[in-house]
Design an enzyme around this catalytic site. Structure first.
Site, short mmCIF file in Angstrom:
data_model
loop_
_atom_site.label_atom_id
_atom_site.label_comp_id
_atom_site.label_asym_id
_atom_site.label_seq_id
_atom_site.Cartn_x
_atom_site.Cartn_y
_atom_site.Cartn_z
N GLU A 115 -10.07 7.18 1.95
CA GLU A 115 -11.07 6.28 2.50
C GLU A 115 -10.34 5.05 3.03
O GLU A 115 -9.22 4.76 2.61
CB GLU A 115 -12.04 5.84 1.40
CG GLU A 115 -11.56 4.65 0.53
CD GLU A 115 -10.30 4.92 -0.28
OE1 GLU A 115 -9.95 6.10 -0.48
OE2 GLU A 115 -9.64 3.94 -0.70
N SER A 132 1.80 -9.63 -1.04
CA SER A 132 1.50 -8.20 -1.00
C SER A 132 1.57 -7.60 0.39
O SER A 132 1.79 -6.40 0.53
CB SER A 132 0.11 -7.95 -1.59
OG SER A 132 -0.84 -8.75 -0.92
N LYS A 165 0.81 -1.23 0.00
CA LYS A 165 0.00 0.00 0.00
C LYS A 165 0.85 1.27 0.00
O LYS A 165 0.50 2.28 -0.61
CB LYS A 165 -0.93 0.02 1.22
CG LYS A 165 -2.05 -1.01 1.17
CD LYS A 165 -3.17 -0.57 0.27
CE LYS A 165 -4.32 -1.58 0.24
NZ LYS A 165 -5.24 -1.35 -0.86
#
Lengths: 260, 388, 396
Positions: free
Chosen positions: B112, B371, B90
């Site tokens: 968000e 990830s 991220k």
């Protein structure tokens, strides 16, 4: 000559095996120390190993550790044990051996400890967390006070170490019968007899077996190829239960082993 | 690479921008600025500085020897995005977008978040750059993820609980766009996945493409060739977009996106418009969104990034599904064989690799994109296994 | 080398263990000396550190923290970015690999909050070794998720129901287990503690922190830092950071002990500052104890600093004056967590926050052309709950 060694040899001369019980000082209160020691003496034990409780007893199994926890809860300290012993030292005819971890001795002060211990009837010291290599820390003071420093020999000790340890050990050689910590066991592994004979071959100081010895049969088994035995957890357990018969049976067993 | 795929805001038939005019104006400005910075050496130097010094890149391409031996097929490499600061891929996108925001003169960042991962990553970067930060989160999610809320607050972000509709991610997105429209003079909306109206999918893909830029070079260095396949989990599709990007022109490299069986947008959905862009959507005949059932919060989304819709339709990408049970199993297998606890999202990719690798030969190699790390999921897995 | 005689740092260290372990320690020492020189072992270790752990970790210039303090430049050595989230894996992996080479099949370890346990369980999963971790029963309850994490990694976790049922008792029990199973088992000690050669082995496996830092700061600043700051529990991250700088006299070394609720309250873990020496878990060192030599419980909000002793090499560095040992309280550590979050977006472990606190105080007294390096030994994800509770869930 070392009083402890002399006591063991004398027992052997009488045709018996040496028997050294271990007790945890302060378990059940320090006031029990005197009657316990005098009663063991009466039963004919060769010497008595007096355990000093410690907060972190890494060499001890559950039975002795728990006894130590109880003793600490009673406020037992090295100082109080020595004071208590000194109060009836004149009644003790057999040598006492203190089993203590190193830190309480360091905190006490080594020189002072040696003097006070001797006054208390202590003639030998076992420090399970102090191997031979580190023993210069306490040995001179003990020697000056006339106290033996007993070395432990383990199953994992190499032949070179066994030779060094047996030559350095005073009073007797504490030969550990198992890999591990103190405590009752149902069986032992390997060819212990030749191990013990090997140890004895280096020295004329008597070799005693300890750790895990808990039945009259064990006493006879180990007695058959050593000068005697040390019994710890089983004694501690029996004392906590007030089972003197069990203790008497163990002592008796040491007197029925034929000399090798 | 992405620039060859996207035309006028569309990946083939997918993407675009279905938003009110006032939003469109803001998006156009972002698109314009992005076009300027993405090949600007100064911008990229600054981004690379933070990727290296702050995020801790490059991440290893780790040869999973134990897993490979256990499965007895292709050699398996793991791209270790779990080792990034804040624990997942991220941050790659967050750092890129926040530098873009700075270029645009923004002083305030909004975002968000669903389970909280993107919110934490955004709050992290905003703190580092000393920018004001507001995170919109569904009211229900703020209750379920109280510790993540606290973490964002610890990082100095303001967390706004959106108590409208279902109080979930969708409402949080709506609220963030309203904020953007109102405050676009000083505010940048930092979107977390490769979804949303154009130019967001392209921006996210671009900033995540560092994953495949590294892995391609690393694989070439280690093996002297390209991998047989690259496998990545697909929810919105940002980690997969990044993991695939630099291989898209390498026709022989199979690109495999793994969807949750219970939220398999590409495999089971149909084209439609959702959240301002055209893509595959999980919907019934009437166009109503279908319920999803996925144990990984980060994949639990009824849409998918337009890049993936395009790769699917063009046949360049392969999209497969795995079940929740297979995912739970993969989570445990990787933990036990390699000492790596993967995020439940990443465990989807691992789950497919467990089935796929044995069908290949030892000369083949596959890259599995890890990830994120699974620390955040340990509690959930604990409960799931306890109830089994 | 700071080791003055075999196994000793000045008067500290040694091998205060039962005779049963002496042969194992000797064997370990010989094996270690051998593999230390063995290029293929070192190569394998470097491979895992790079490919698996993700080293090297950045030496990050904390620009906003620096600005906030308004003094020396502050760099953070980012051990928090290692696989499993702390420096612990450097040592766990090194020792597990060593044990494997020695032909041991089993690993035993102790853990407090679970970080070292997780690192060890991780290394064992990677290297295919059986692993058993002892953990105080209180800690098992407080850290249920870390227990599950270790179990996920294939490790057996044993709750220790003895004594204070915390780290100290877990060490006791792990030592007992080792004594009993010494022939097949290696004990991976988690800090730069215990009998020789453990403090040396742990330091050598952790020195990668300081070695990288030295190389990185020379690249970035073309000179050595003026000060290096690290937290001290047992002292493994700090000794790893300090060691390569010991001969560089111009670099001041600061170890930060946990002052808990305040040194004067007695509820702390600052063994060096308390100043009494003694023997515990195999080494002569500074030790929290009463007048009878009974070991006292340590107190710190950070589980990783909550240990009554401190590694012997630190004791020696203190006695020779080469390193300074200072303190930070629970409250100061908490404030540092908040500060680092707000200024840099980095959530430090509570342990590392002690070092951050002191570094910020120190920086204020220094000039802008001076440099401080702080060892950020781990990430704070594991502590969010504790921090939440300590701050009452409220942030000012």
């Amino acid at each position: 000559m070392s009083q402890i060694k002399e006591a063991i040899l004398e027992t052997n001369r009488q045709g018996h095996k040496a028997f050294i019980p271990y007790i945890m000082a302060g378990d059940g209160g320090l006031e029990k120390l005197k009657p316990t020691i005098l009663k063991l003496q009466e039963l004919g034990v060769t010497a008595i190993e007096v355990g000093i409780p410690f907060t972190d007893p890494v060499a001890d199994g559950p039975t002795i550790e728990e006894a130590g926890v109880r003793a600490l809860a009673n406020g037992t300290t090295l100082r109080k044990v020595l004071e208590t012993l000194a109060g009836f030292a004149h009644e003790i005819k057999i040598p006492l051996i203190a089993m203590t971890y190193l830190n309480p001795v360091l905190a006490y002060g080594i020189g002072q400890f040696a003097k006070d211990a001797h006054k208390a009837g202590i003639r030998g010291v076992i420090i399970p967390d102090m191997p031979l290599e580190e023993s210069d820390l306490v040995h001179p003071a003990l020697k000056a006070a006339g106290i033996d420093l007993v070395q432990l020999v383990s199953l994992t000790s190499t032949p070179e170490r066994i030779e060094k340890l047996t030559k350095a050990s005073e009073g007797f050689i504490y030969a550990v019968t198992v890999n591990g910590i103190t405590g009752a066991r149902s069986s032992f592994e390997g060819d212990l007899e030749s191990h013990f004979k090997k140890i004895q071959s280096y020295t004329d100081t008597p070799v005693l077996a300890g750790f895990g010895i808990s039945t009259p049969e064990h006493v006879k088994q180990f007695g058959s190829f050593t000068s005697g035995v040390i019994v710890g957890s089983k004694i501690v357990d029996s004392l906590a239960k007030g089972d003197w018969d069990a203790i008497e049976n163990l002592v008796k067993a040491s007197k029925t082993v034929p000399l090798a | 690479m992405s620039q060859t795929l996207i035309k006028n805001g569309y990946y083939g038939n997918y993407g675009g921008s279905f938003v009110p005019d006032e939003v469109q104006k803001v998006l156009d400005r972002i698109a314009e600025e992005f076009a300027k910075v993405k090949d600007d050496p100064d911008f990229n130097n600054e981004l690379n500085y933070y990727l290296k010094e702050y995020a801790g890149r490059e991440t290893p391409l780790y040869f999973a020897r134990n897993l490979t031996e256990k499965l007895g097929g292709a050699k398996i490499y793991l791209k270790r995005e779990d080792l990034n600061h804040t624990g997942s891929h991220k941050l790659n996108n967050v750092l890129g977008q926040i530098l873009l925001a700075k270029r645009m003169g923004a002083k305030r960042i909004i975002a968000e978040t669903g389970a909280g991962q993107h919110g934490v990553a955004t709050a992290t970067a905003a703190a580092m750059f000393g920018m004001e930060c507001t995170i919109y989160m569904g009211a229900k999610d703020t209750k379920r993820q109280a510790l993540n809320v606290f973490r964002m607050e610890l990082l100095g972000a303001k967390v706004v609980a959106v108590d409208k509709g279902n109080g979930l991610l969708k409402e949080a997105v709506d609220e963030a766009f309203m904020d953007l429209v109102k405050n676009h003079d000083n505010t940048f909306y930092l979107l977390g996945s490769a979804v949303g109206p154009t130019p967001y999918p392209e921006i996210v893909e671009h900033f995540q493409s560092v994953i495949s830029r590294e892995s391609r070079a690393q694989h070439l260095e280690k093996e002297g060739k390209l991998p047989t396949a690259v496998i990545a989990a697909v929810g919105g599709g940002s980690n997969a977009a990044g993991a695939f990007a630099h291989y898209i022109n390498d026709e022989n490299v199979r690109l495999i996106g793994v969807e949750p069986a219970g939220a398999a947008t590409i495999t089971k959905g149909k084209p439609g418009v959702l959240h301002g862009f055209k893509s595959y959507v999980l919907q019934d005949e009437e166009g109503n969104l279908l319920e999803t059932d996925c144990i990984a919060a980060g994949l639990d989304y009824p849409g998918v990034g337009p890049l993936h819709a395009y790769l699917h339709e063009s046949g360049r990408g392969e999209y497969v599904t795995v079940t929740n049970d297979e995912v739970l199993d993969a989570f445990q297998v990787l933990s036990r064989t390699e000492g790596i606890i993967p995020a439940l999202e990443s465990s989807h990719a691992v789950a497919y690799a467990l089935k796929f690798a044995p069908t290949l030969s030892p000369e083949d190699t596959i890259i599995v994109n890890i990830s994120g790390r699974g620390d955040k999921d340990v509690q959930q897995v604990f409960e799931l296994l306890k109830n089994k | 080398m700071t080791m003055t005689t075999k196994g000793k740092f000045g008067r500290f260290g040694g091998q205060f263990v039962p005779e049963t372990l002496m042969t194992a320690l000797q064997e370990l020492e010989e094996a270690y000396e051998h593999y230390k020189q063995d290029e293929s072992f070192q190569q394998e270790l470097r491979y895992y550190l790079k490919e698996y752990v993700g080293r090297e970790t950045p030496l990050y210039f904390a620009q906003r923290l620096t600005k906030h303090c308004g003094g020396a430049k502050i760099y953070l050595k980012r051990e928090d970015l290692n696989h499993t989230g702390a420096h612990k894996i450097n040592n766990a992996l090194g020792q597990a690999l060593l044990a494997k080479k020695m032909g041991k099949t089993k690993i035993v370890a102790e853990t407090g909050a679970g970080q070292h346990g997780v690192a060890t369980a991780t290394a064992c999963a990677l290297l295919g070794m059986e692993c058993i971790v002892f953990m105080g029963a209180e800690d098992v309850k407080r850290q249920a998720l870390n227990v599950f994490r270790m179990e996920l990694l294939g490790t057996k976790v044993v709750a220790v129901e003895k004594g204070s049922r915390t780290l100290k008792d877990a060490v006791n029990e792990a030592l007992r287990y080792w004594v009993t199973n010494v022939e097949t088992t290696h004990y991976i000690l988690g800090s730069a503690l215990g009998p020789h050669p453990f403090p040396v082995i742990v330091r050598d496996f952790q020195r990668v922190i300081g070695d990288e830092t030295k190389k990185q700061i020379l690249e970035k600043e073309n000179r050595l830092p003026d000060a290096v700051v690290a937290c001290i529990g047992g002292g493994s991250n700090s000794i790893g950071m300090f060691y390569p700088f010991i001969e560089d006299r111009e670099v001041a070394l600061y170890g930060v002990e946990a002052a808990g609720k305040g040194f004067e309250t007695g509820k702390h873990a600052a063994a060096i500052n308390a100043g009494k020496t003694g023997v515990l878990h195999g080494a002569f060192m500074y030790l929290l104890q009463d007048d009878n030599g009974f070991v006292q419980e340590a107190h710190s909000i950070s589980a990783g600093l909550d240990y009554p002793g401190v590694g012997p090499e630190h004791c020696y560095l203190h006695e020779t004056g080469r390193a300074k040992y200072v303190m930070a309280t629970d409250d100061e550590a908490l404030a540092a967590v908040k500060l680092l979050c707000r200024t840099e977006g980095i959530l430090p472990a509570l342990e590392s926050a002690h070092a951050v606190h002191y570094a910020t105080e120190l920086a204020k007294t220094m000039d802008p052309d001076q440099i401080i390096v702080v060892c950020l030994s781990g990430r704070g994800d594991k502590d969010v709950h504790t921090i939440y509770d300590a701050l009452g869930g409220e942030l000012a």
